[in-house]
Design a protein around this motif. Structure first.
Motif, PDB file in Angstrom:
ATOM      1  N   GLU A  49      -6.741 -14.876  56.053  1.00  0.00           N
ATOM      2  CA  GLU A  49      -7.850 -14.456  56.904  1.00  0.00           C
ATOM      3  C   GLU A  49      -9.112 -15.256  56.623  1.00  0.00           C
ATOM      4  O   GLU A  49      -9.942 -15.440  57.505  1.00  0.00           O
ATOM      5  N   LYS A  50      -9.250 -15.713  55.376  1.00  0.00           N
ATOM      6  CA  LYS A  50     -10.427 -16.493  54.967  1.00  0.00           C
ATOM      7  C   LYS A  50      -9.975 -17.543  53.963  1.00  0.00           C
ATOM      8  O   LYS A  50      -8.862 -17.470  53.424  1.00  0.00           O
ATOM      9  N   LEU A  51     -10.842 -18.516  53.685  1.00  0.00           N
ATOM     10  CA  LEU A  51     -10.469 -19.595  52.780  1.00  0.00           C
ATOM     11  C   LEU A  51     -10.121 -19.078  51.384  1.00  0.00           C
ATOM     12  O   LEU A  51      -9.254 -19.643  50.697  1.00  0.00           O
ATOM     13  N   GLU A  52     -10.747 -18.007  50.967  1.00  0.00           N
ATOM     14  CA  GLU A  52     -10.472 -17.448  49.642  1.00  0.00           C
ATOM     15  C   GLU A  52      -9.046 -16.914  49.528  1.00  0.00           C
ATOM     16  O   GLU A  52      -8.531 -16.710  48.413  1.00  0.00           O
ATOM     17  N   ASP A  53      -8.365 -16.696  50.679  1.00  0.00           N
ATOM     18  CA  ASP A  53      -6.976 -16.230  50.654  1.00  0.00           C
ATOM     19  C   ASP A  53      -5.979 -17.346  50.360  1.00  0.00           C
ATOM     20  O   ASP A  53      -4.768 -17.095  50.279  1.00  0.00           O
ATOM     21  N   LEU A  54      -6.459 -18.581  50.179  1.00  0.00           N
ATOM     22  CA  LEU A  54      -5.558 -19.707  49.904  1.00  0.00           C
ATOM     23  C   LEU A  54      -5.009 -19.668  48.486  1.00  0.00           C
ATOM     24  O   LEU A  54      -4.008 -20.337  48.184  1.00  0.00           O
ATOM     25  N   GLU A  55      -5.626 -18.904  47.605  1.00  0.00           N
ATOM     26  CA  GLU A  55      -5.175 -18.853  46.217  1.00  0.00           C
ATOM     27  C   GLU A  55      -3.711 -18.437  46.124  1.00  0.00           C
ATOM     28  O   GLU A  55      -3.294 -17.422  46.692  1.00  0.00           O
ATOM     29  N   GLY A  56      -2.920 -19.259  45.416  1.00  0.00           N
ATOM     30  CA  GLY A  56      -1.509 -18.963  45.219  1.00  0.00           C
ATOM     31  C   GLY A  56      -0.612 -19.420  46.344  1.00  0.00           C
ATOM     32  O   GLY A  56       0.615 -19.307  46.249  1.00  0.00           O
ATOM     33  N   LYS A  57      -1.176 -19.948  47.422  1.00  0.00           N
ATOM     34  CA  LYS A  57      -0.372 -20.408  48.553  1.00  0.00           C
ATOM     35  C   LYS A  57      -0.094 -21.903  48.444  1.00  0.00           C
ATOM     36  O   LYS A  57      -0.641 -22.597  47.565  1.00  0.00           O
ATOM     37  N   THR A  58       0.768 -22.428  49.325  1.00  0.00           N
ATOM     38  CA  THR A  58       1.198 -23.821  49.256  1.00  0.00           C
ATOM     39  C   THR A  58       0.708 -24.586  50.473  1.00  0.00           C
ATOM     40  O   THR A  58       0.953 -24.191  51.613  1.00  0.00           O
ATOM     41  N   HIS A  59       0.035 -25.669  50.204  1.00  0.00           N
ATOM     42  CA  HIS A  59      -0.530 -26.551  51.235  1.00  0.00           C
ATOM     43  C   HIS A  59       0.369 -27.771  51.397  1.00  0.00           C
ATOM     44  O   HIS A  59       0.848 -28.340  50.412  1.00  0.00           O
ATOM     45  N   GLY A  60       0.609 -28.199  52.621  1.00  0.00           N
ATOM     46  CA  GLY A  60       1.368 -29.419  52.884  1.00  0.00           C
ATOM     47  C   GLY A  60       0.429 -30.571  53.170  1.00  0.00           C
ATOM     48  O   GLY A  60      -0.351 -30.502  54.126  1.00  0.00           O
ATOM     49  N   GLY A  61       0.493 -31.635  52.378  1.00  0.00           N
ATOM     50  CA  GLY A  61      -0.418 -32.746  52.614  1.00  0.00           C
ATOM     51  C   GLY A  61      -0.260 -33.860  51.606  1.00  0.00           C
ATOM     52  O   GLY A  61       0.679 -33.888  50.817  1.00  0.00           O
ATOM     53  N   GLY A  62      -1.200 -34.817  51.645  1.00  0.00           N
ATOM     54  CA  GLY A  62      -1.182 -35.946  50.724  1.00  0.00           C
ATOM     55  C   GLY A  62      -1.920 -35.617  49.438  1.00  0.00           C
ATOM     56  O   GLY A  62      -2.886 -34.855  49.434  1.00  0.00           O
ATOM     57  N   ALA A  63      -1.491 -36.218  48.351  1.00  0.00           N
ATOM     58  CA  ALA A  63      -2.032 -35.874  47.045  1.00  0.00           C
ATOM     59  C   ALA A  63      -3.490 -36.270  46.884  1.00  0.00           C
ATOM     60  O   ALA A  63      -4.241 -35.617  46.164  1.00  0.00           O
ATOM     61  N   THR A  64      -3.923 -37.350  47.546  1.00  0.00           N
ATOM     62  CA  THR A  64      -5.264 -37.887  47.302  1.00  0.00           C
ATOM     63  C   THR A  64      -6.244 -37.581  48.423  1.00  0.00           C
ATOM     64  O   THR A  64      -7.301 -38.185  48.495  1.00  0.00           O
ATOM     65  N   THR A  65      -5.923 -36.654  49.304  1.00  0.00           N
ATOM     66  CA  THR A  65      -6.789 -36.420  50.456  1.00  0.00           C
ATOM     67  C   THR A  65      -7.889 -35.415  50.176  1.00  0.00           C
ATOM     68  O   THR A  65      -7.786 -34.561  49.280  1.00  0.00           O
ATOM     69  N   VAL A  66      -8.955 -35.514  50.968  1.00  0.00           N
ATOM     70  CA  VAL A  66     -10.007 -34.507  50.945  1.00  0.00           C
ATOM     71  C   VAL A  66      -9.419 -33.136  51.260  1.00  0.00           C
ATOM     72  O   VAL A  66      -9.813 -32.120  50.674  1.00  0.00           O
TER      73      VAL A  66
END
Length: 293
Positions: free
Chosen positions: A152-169
């Motif tokens: 629901e908010k950015l703070e909910d990202l804790e413990g979740k998995t993001h798909g992306g490049g290792a060196t990206t912003v």
């Protein structure tokens, strides 16, 4: 023949290269006269050979890519650079590099500039000169349609998995809020999206315009843009060597002409589905505090 690249979205467009130190920019004097001479020297070199060599990836839709069944590179960034070179009376040569090699190619002198949806960051500004922005955007997040991936908010990202490049912003943002990043090789965008759909990852952070186009291209995958999260406003600009102030002045003047005569708007609408990325968005966009980029 380049095929199948039409909808490639490399989630690496804003990767900060820690290895690209200012020491490779060349030895410039600390006094103003030495700096001015270095600046004039770079621009004089380009004028003398009548050609500007620009690095780009050729794999970043819709900024720099090869349409299917075509050997002719195009894209918003590519066509902007062609117009800039033409108005400056210069021949243009593109050199293709992976995203992680673009800035180091400037440092080594193999190319004169980079255009590849490169985000302007404080860290990069310490090492390179940037033109005025030709694109304004912000970050959004792709999540599952069924439950918004429990976010629901950015703070909910804790413990979740993001798909992306290792060196990206984008990975830095995800990890700032406690997520892990699953990294990929040189894969097409449907791989990223399907991993969110099937739960191998939870979300993908990336540029609003690029993610909108990716979803439009792949409508059968059950993911969507998060309806409430807009954050990290961004500017994209042409990157030049750190001592290229005269070059910057010349390019900025042309970009301003292109803004005033509607060329930037026309090119943006052509490549971004009718949207004008050359103007600052009016949306309320969250700045992320405590994240040094």
């Amino acid at each position: 023949m380049r095929k199948g690249l039409l909808f490639i979205l490399m989630l690496m467009l804003a990767g900060f290269l820690a290895a690209c130190g200012s020491s490779n920019e060349g030895e410039s004097s600390s006094d103003s006269t030495g700096s001015e001479e270095a600046s004039d020297s770079k621009w004089s070199e380009i004028q003398e050979k009548g050609e500007i060599v620009v690095g780009t990836s050729g794999t970043l839709f819709p900024a720099s890519y090869y349409p299917e069944d075509s050997d002719e590179m195009t894209g918003y960034d590519v066509e902007i650079m062609r117009e800039v070179a033409d108005r400056l009376g210069l021949e243009l040569k593109f050199e293709e590099y992976g995203v992680d090699g673009l800035l180091s190619a400037i440092n080594s002198g193999r190319i004169d500039a980079v255009i590849n949806d490169m985000e302007v960051t404080k860290a990069r500004q310490e090492q390179f000169t940037f033109s005025e922005p030709y694109k304004y955007s912000y970050s959004t997040m792709i999540v599952r349609e069924s439950d918004l991936s429990g976010i629901e908010k950015l703070e909910d990202l804790e413990g979740k998995t993001h798909g992306g490049g290792a060196t990206t912003v984008f990975s830095q943002i995800a990890e700032h809020f406690g997520a892990e990043t699953k990294t990929y090789g040189n894969v097409t965008n449907d791989v990223y999206l399907r991993d969110v759909e099937n739960g191998n990852t939870d979300f993908i952070i990336n540029d609003y315009y690029l993610q909108s186009l990716a979803l439009k291209a792949l409508p059968n995958i059950e993911v969507q843009l998060h309806p409430d999260l807009k954050f990290h406003p961004t500017n994209s600009a042409i990157v030049m060597p750190n001592d290229a102030s005269q070059m910057k002045e010349e390019i900025d003047a042309v970009l301003q002409e292109m803004r005033e005569d509607g060329t930037l708007t026309k090119l943006s609408e052509e490549f971004f589905g009718g949207k004008d990325a050359s103007k600052k968005p009016e949306a309320d966009i969250r700045e992320i505090e405590g994240l040094e980029l």
